[in-house]
Write a protein that holds these residues in place. Structure first.
Motif, PDB file in Angstrom:
ATOM      1  N   ASP A 189       0.912  -0.982   0.587  1.00  0.00           N
ATOM      2  CA  ASP A 189      -0.091   0.097   0.488  1.00  0.00           C
ATOM      3  C   ASP A 189       1.040   1.102   0.015  1.00  0.00           C
ATOM      4  OD1 ASP A 189      -2.226  -1.489   0.170  1.00  0.00           O
ATOM      5  OD2 ASP A 189      -2.747  -1.543   2.261  1.00  0.00           O
ATOM      6  N   ALA A 190       2.094   1.480   0.658  1.00  0.00           N
ATOM      7  CA  ALA A 190       2.908   2.549   0.959  1.00  0.00           C
ATOM      8  C   ALA A 190       3.504   2.595  -0.395  1.00  0.00           C
ATOM      9  CB  ALA A 190       3.595   2.185   2.390  1.00  0.00           C
ATOM     10  N   TRP A 191       3.954   1.512  -1.120  1.00  0.00           N
ATOM     11  CA  TRP A 191       5.058   1.778  -2.160  1.00  0.00           C
ATOM     12  C   TRP A 191       4.860   1.221  -2.943  1.00  0.00           C
ATOM     13  CZ3 TRP A 191       7.412   1.115   2.955  1.00  0.00           C
ATOM     14  CH2 TRP A 191       7.879   2.537   4.211  1.00  0.00           C
ATOM     15  N   GLY A 192       4.233   0.045  -3.278  1.00  0.00           N
ATOM     16  CA  GLY A 192       3.920  -0.783  -4.474  1.00  0.00           C
ATOM     17  C   GLY A 192       3.185   0.000  -5.274  1.00  0.00           C
ATOM     18  N   PRO A 193       3.407  -0.943  -6.334  1.00  0.00           N
ATOM     19  CA  PRO A 193       3.389  -0.280  -8.157  1.00  0.00           C
ATOM     20  C   PRO A 193       1.229   0.534  -7.698  1.00  0.00           C
ATOM     21  CG  PRO A 193       3.770  -2.526  -8.561  1.00  0.00           C
ATOM     22  CD  PRO A 193       3.374  -1.881  -7.127  1.00  0.00           C
ATOM     23  N   SER A 194       0.552   0.534  -7.187  1.00  0.00           N
ATOM     24  CA  SER A 194      -0.614   1.217  -7.289  1.00  0.00           C
ATOM     25  C   SER A 194      -0.764   2.328  -5.677  1.00  0.00           C
ATOM     26  CB  SER A 194      -1.724  -0.391  -7.207  1.00  0.00           C
ATOM     27  OG  SER A 194      -1.160  -1.049  -8.130  1.00  0.00           O
ATOM     28  N   ALA A 195       0.574   2.173  -5.467  1.00  0.00           N
ATOM     29  CA  ALA A 195       0.415   3.015  -4.118  1.00  0.00           C
ATOM     30  C   ALA A 195       0.367   4.471  -5.053  1.00  0.00           C
ATOM     31  CB  ALA A 195       2.194   3.089  -3.317  1.00  0.00           C
TER      32      ALA A 195
END
Length: 260
Positions: free
Chosen positions: A93-99
């Protein structure tokens, strides 16, 4: 290798806080020798009954020790498994592709930490499965010695009781082990052609901690569960390990000493 030596080796190779939680095999073996070398008395006499009752009492104390430790670890594993899942989701949630503010560097760094923790967590669960296996095997062996040396008939009834004990029932831990492996496959996918290389790299990194101890535990489980001339319905079923070519090579070639 004699069971007593194998147990001693396994105790030395496990986590320091676990070492006093294993079967007191040497002490029980001495007690069997003491009882069997005493002046002969008839099976069913009061003296025989007292000796057998004391032996059973000590075995029950051992089982209580196993159950208390096993259930404590099992509860801890359930909590830690949930915490790992939450940590993974937070990083996604913090740094993923969809963040909202994705960061490949931050994502890889945090996921690397989580992966190491998962490997250690997996190793601890394997150690607990081995804890169950080796203590059950020790109980079966000491009961066999008792019946053989004294002419008693304890083993069958007592083993039936053991099979119902929490420390022997490893279904939940085995389920957590599989979920942990699935978690690694899902969150840290590896291309097919890189799996062999990646597996060896993971072992090299994790070999400084619990992982190597878990490898030793797996080999112990395989050894005590293999078929032999003394195999019976009291024995645990054989264990088929995956990556059998990798495990022994790691044991033999790793320069890292086992964590004490």
């Amino acid at each position: 290798m004699k069971f007593g030596k194998r147990l001693k080796q396994q105790v030395q190779e496990t986590l320091p806080d676990w070492r006093d939680k294993f079967l007191s095999y040497k002490e029980l073996k001495k007690l069997v020798r003491l009882i069997s070398s005493a002046p002969p008395f008839l099976n069913g006499s009061s003296e025989y009954g007292k000796s057998e009752a004391e032996f059973v009492r000590l075995l029950n104390c051992e089982i209580d020790k196993f159950n208390a430790f096993f259930m404590e670890q099992e509860e801890d594993f359930i909590i830690r498994h949930e915490e790992l899942k939450q940590r993974i989701q937070k990083v996604i949630d913090a740094w993923g592709p969809s963040a909202s503010q994705p960061s490949e560097a931050e994502y890889k760094e945090e996921m690397g930490k989580i992966r190491k923790d998962i490997v250690n967590f997996h190793g601890e669960m394997v150690l607990l499965e081995n804890y169950s296996n080796i203590n059950y095997t020790g109980l079966a062996k000491i009961l066999k010695k008792y019946d053989k040396r004294t002419g008693g008939l304890l083993r069958l009834a007592f083993i039936q009781k053991v099979l119902e004990q929490p420390f022997f029932i490893t279904d939940l831990v085995s389920k957590l082990v599989r979920q942990c492996e699935n978690m690694i496959d899902a969150v840290f996918p590896v291309e097919a052609e890189e799996k062999g290389k990646e597996g060896r790299e993971t072992i090299t990194v994790a070999g400084e901690g619990i992982f190597r101890n878990a490898i030793a535990a797996l080999m112990t489980m395989k050894e005590i569960r293999k078929g032999s001339s003394t195999y019976s319905h009291f024995s645990l079923p054989p264990l088929n390990l995956p990556d059998s070519d990798l495990i022994p090579s790691f044991q033999l070639n790793s320069p890292i000493s086992i964590v004490r």
